[in-house]
Design an enzyme around this catalytic site. Structure first.
Site, short mmCIF file in Angstrom:
data_model
loop_
_atom_site.label_atom_id
_atom_site.label_comp_id
_atom_site.label_asym_id
_atom_site.label_seq_id
_atom_site.Cartn_x
_atom_site.Cartn_y
_atom_site.Cartn_z
CG PHE A 11 -1.59 1.22 1.60
CD1 PHE A 11 -2.13 2.09 0.64
CD2 PHE A 11 -1.67 1.58 2.96
CE1 PHE A 11 -2.72 3.29 1.02
CE2 PHE A 11 -2.28 2.77 3.34
CZ PHE A 11 -2.79 3.63 2.38
CG LEU A 35 5.45 -9.67 -5.62
CD1 LEU A 35 5.46 -10.23 -7.05
CD2 LEU A 35 4.62 -8.39 -5.57
CB THR A 98 8.86 -9.79 7.44
OG1 THR A 98 8.75 -10.90 6.55
CG2 THR A 98 8.90 -8.51 6.64
CB THR A 123 3.54 1.84 13.08
OG1 THR A 123 2.30 2.02 13.76
CG2 THR A 123 4.27 0.72 13.80
CG ASP A 124 0.46 5.70 15.46
OD1 ASP A 124 0.33 4.52 15.07
OD2 ASP A 124 -0.49 6.52 15.45
CD GLU A 125 -0.86 -0.01 14.99
OE1 GLU A 125 -0.97 -1.12 15.53
OE2 GLU A 125 -1.42 0.28 13.92
CE1 TYR A 149 2.98 -3.61 11.71
CE2 TYR A 149 1.51 -2.30 13.08
CZ TYR A 149 2.40 -2.39 12.01
OH TYR A 149 2.70 -1.28 11.27
CE LYS A 153 7.10 -1.18 11.27
NZ LYS A 153 7.72 -1.23 9.90
CG ASP A 271 -12.85 -4.98 21.22
OD1 ASP A 271 -12.40 -4.65 20.11
OD2 ASP A 271 -12.79 -4.26 22.24
NE ARG A 272 -7.32 -5.53 15.69
CZ ARG A 272 -6.91 -4.54 14.90
NH1 ARG A 272 -6.32 -3.47 15.41
NH2 ARG A 272 -7.09 -4.60 13.60
P1 NAD Z 1 1.45 -3.59 3.30
O1 NAD Z 1 1.16 -4.81 4.12
O2 NAD Z 1 0.38 -3.03 2.41
O3 NAD Z 1 2.71 -3.86 2.36
C1 NAD Z 1 3.85 -4.53 2.81
C2 NAD Z 1 4.67 -4.92 1.58
O4 NAD Z 1 5.87 -5.56 2.04
C3 NAD Z 1 3.97 -5.89 0.65
O5 NAD Z 1 4.11 -5.48 -0.70
C4 NAD Z 1 4.68 -7.21 0.89
O6 NAD Z 1 4.72 -8.06 -0.26
C5 NAD Z 1 6.06 -6.73 1.27
N1 NAD Z 1 6.80 -7.71 2.09
C6 NAD Z 1 6.34 -8.37 3.19
N2 NAD Z 1 7.27 -9.22 3.65
C7 NAD Z 1 8.36 -9.05 2.86
C8 NAD Z 1 9.65 -9.63 2.84
N3 NAD Z 1 10.02 -10.56 3.74
N4 NAD Z 1 10.52 -9.24 1.89
C9 NAD Z 1 10.16 -8.32 0.96
N5 NAD Z 1 8.95 -7.75 0.92
C10 NAD Z 1 8.05 -8.11 1.86
O7 NAD Z 1 1.96 -2.51 4.33
P2 NAD Z 1 1.76 -0.93 4.35
O8 NAD Z 1 0.48 -0.64 5.00
O9 NAD Z 1 2.05 -0.39 3.01
O10 NAD Z 1 2.91 -0.51 5.36
C11 NAD Z 1 4.24 -0.23 4.89
C12 NAD Z 1 5.11 0.14 6.07
O11 NAD Z 1 4.59 1.28 6.72
C13 NAD Z 1 5.21 -0.96 7.12
O12 NAD Z 1 6.53 -1.01 7.59
C14 NAD Z 1 4.26 -0.49 8.22
O13 NAD Z 1 4.66 -0.96 9.47
C15 NAD Z 1 4.40 1.01 8.10
N6 NAD Z 1 3.23 1.80 8.52
C16 NAD Z 1 1.99 1.50 8.01
C17 NAD Z 1 0.90 2.29 8.38
C18 NAD Z 1 -0.47 2.03 7.81
O14 NAD Z 1 -1.42 2.68 8.23
N7 NAD Z 1 -0.65 1.13 6.86
C19 NAD Z 1 1.08 3.36 9.26
C20 NAD Z 1 2.36 3.64 9.75
C21 NAD Z 1 3.43 2.85 9.36
P1 TYD Z 2 -6.84 -1.37 11.12
O1 TYD Z 2 -7.21 -0.76 9.81
O2 TYD Z 2 -6.63 -2.85 11.18
O3 TYD Z 2 -5.55 -0.58 11.64
P2 TYD Z 2 -4.81 -0.65 13.10
O4 TYD Z 2 -5.35 -1.77 13.88
O5 TYD Z 2 -3.38 -0.88 12.71
O6 TYD Z 2 -5.05 0.68 13.72
O7 TYD Z 2 -7.96 -1.01 12.16
C1 TYD Z 2 -8.29 0.33 12.47
C2 TYD Z 2 -9.28 0.30 13.60
O8 TYD Z 2 -10.50 -0.29 13.12
C3 TYD Z 2 -8.85 -0.57 14.76
O9 TYD Z 2 -9.30 0.05 15.97
C4 TYD Z 2 -9.59 -1.88 14.55
C5 TYD Z 2 -10.87 -1.45 13.88
N1 TYD Z 2 -11.46 -2.42 12.93
C6 TYD Z 2 -12.83 -2.75 13.02
O10 TYD Z 2 -13.55 -2.27 13.89
N2 TYD Z 2 -13.33 -3.64 12.12
C7 TYD Z 2 -12.57 -4.21 11.13
O11 TYD Z 2 -13.08 -5.03 10.33
C8 TYD Z 2 -11.18 -3.85 11.05
C9 TYD Z 2 -10.30 -4.44 9.99
C10 TYD Z 2 -10.68 -2.93 11.97
#
Ligand code: NAD
Ligand code: TYD
Length: 334
Positions: A11, A35, A98, A123-125, A149, A153, A271-272
């Site tokens: 993404f 991939l 990973t 991430t902020d998490e 997760y 990180k 809930d999660r």
């Molecule tokens: P994503 O899951 O959409 O994409 C991850 C990509 O990494 C995929 O294309 C996958 O094929 C690749 N990948 C996974 N394992 C691999 C490996 N062993 N070798 C090579 N490639 C590999 O993730 P995203 O949401 O795009 O997040 C990208 C980064 O940003 C992550 O490090 C995540 O922790 C960080 N991040 C994400 C968010 C968010 O809201 N999505 C917010 C803050 C930080």
């Molecule tokens: P998510 O997109 O998985 O991001 P993160 O857990 O990394 O913040 O979830 C965002 C919020 O939405 C989180 O509080 C969990 C909640 N959530 C739902 O309530 N229903 C869902 O189906 C999913 C995927 C997430």
């Protein structure tokens, strides 16, 4: 400048690759991605035949491969990760592999390549969970990860900092809040809500839906990383946020409104496990020191995002049906 982008078929990584190639007409990108289920070459379709983009299918844990690629570039921008909290609750082995071992393998490669510039996307998490009245996370907030997760990180962030202090590796780190926008994999909240509604399916809301996340449009995140790799101070961490704190239920209701649906589409589910209550970010440091701030308001960004999913139905339908895997198998065989 030549960049090694890891995870550039995911993404945020794919958005970043598009952003960099558009913004800097003389930059080149080597895009290393394994991939996994989250990687999708359709995200990079527009770049087919672009000589400034080289895609390499491979694993960041493959030391020989990353050693070789690191020697070809000026900077590593590291996105590759297992990124979905729910999956880390079901099985966390791939997260440790990973996120921790993969990051370590890249750091070693950067060190061997002659202390290569390294930007780590985090991430902020890693900071844990806030109460309603707590001050937002900042660069000085102690780490307190609570899901497999975020723990993996956090481990990767510590390794990156250790390589700066121990080996003088020129690193920067960004800790960003929740992103949304084009190419968002439809297992995450926002794309799941949009695509479920478009398919006539209900929306699963975990628990009471009152958890709070700070939402940032992915384009703003890409601009923040661009700013840090060009102007950031080596060894520093930057918190990146969107000024967009919203409860999950507010998000759901906004999307219901944009798609002209009523609240009967909401389904409250179990809930999660260990669900973090609130994330929020104080981004004063990157704002004051580097001049970055979000440009896209949540209202504008969510409207654009819903429109993107409406205009790109085949993209997400291929994912939901599993068809996208056939696409990349076909592409990769070429
Ligand atoms: P994503 O899951 O959409 O994409 C991850 C990509 O990494 C995929 O294309 C996958 O094929 C690749 N990948 C996974 N394992 C691999 C490996 N062993 N070798 C090579 N490639 C590999 O993730 P995203 O949401 O795009 O997040 C990208 C980064 O940003 C992550 O490090 C995540 O922790 C960080 N991040 C994400 C968010 C968010 O809201 N999505 C917010 C803050 C930080
Ligand atoms: P998510 O997109 O998985 O991001 P993160 O857990 O990394 O913040 O979830 C965002 C919020 O939405 C989180 O509080 C969990 C909640 N959530 C739902 O309530 N229903 C869902 O189906 C999913 C995927 C997430």
């Amino acid at each position: 400048m030549k960049l090694l982008v890891t995870g550039g078929a995911g993404f945020i990584g794919s958005n970043f690759v598009h952003y960099i190639l558009k913004t800097y007409p003389d930059y080149e990108v080597v895009n290393l991605d394994a991939l996994t289920y989250a990687g999708n070459l359709e995200n990079l379709k527009e770049l087919e035949g672009n000589p400034r983009h080289k895609f390499v299918k491979g694993d960041i844990c493959d030391a020989d491969l990353v050693d070789k690629l690191a020697k070809e570039v000026d900077i590593i921008v590291h996105f590759a990760a297992e990124s979905h909290v729910d999956r880390s609750i079901l099985d966390s082995a791939a997260f440790v592999r990973t996120n921790v071992i993969g990051t370590h393998t890249l750091l070693e490669a950067a060190k061997k390549a002659g202390n290569l510039r390294f930007h780590h996307v985090s991430t902020d998490e890693v900071f844990g969970s806030l109460g309603a009245q707590d001050a937002p996370f900042s660069e000085t907030t102690p780490y307190d990860p609570r899901s497999p997760y975020s723990a993996s990180k956090a481990g990767s962030d510590h390794l990156v900092r250790a390589y700066y202090h121990t080996h003088n590796l020129p690193v920067t780190i960004s800790n960003c809040s929740n992103n949304y926008g084009p190419y968002h994999f439809p297992e995450k909240l926002i794309p799941l809500v949009i695509t479920n509604l478009m398919e006539g399916k209900k929306i699963p809301v975990y628990g009471d839906g009152l958890q709070v996340r700070d939402w940032l449009h992915v384009e703003d995140h890409c601009r923040a990383i661009d700013t840090i790799i060009h102007k950031g101070k080596i060894g520093e961490t930057y918190c990146v946020g969107g000024n967009g704190e919203k409860t999950n239920i507010e998000i759901v209701k906004t999307i219901l409104g944009l798609l002209c649906r009523d609240e009967s589409w909401i389904e409250y589910v179990e809930d999660r496990k260990g669900h973090d209550k609130r994330y929020a970010i104080n981004f004063d440091k990157i704002k004051n020191e580097l001049g970055w701030q979000p440009q896209i308001t949540f209202e504008e960004g969510i409207e654009k995002t819903v429109a993107w999913f409406q205009a790109n139905e085949s993209w997400w339908k291929n994912i939901k049906s599993g068809e996208y895997e056939k696409y990349y198998q076909k592409q990769y065989k070429k």
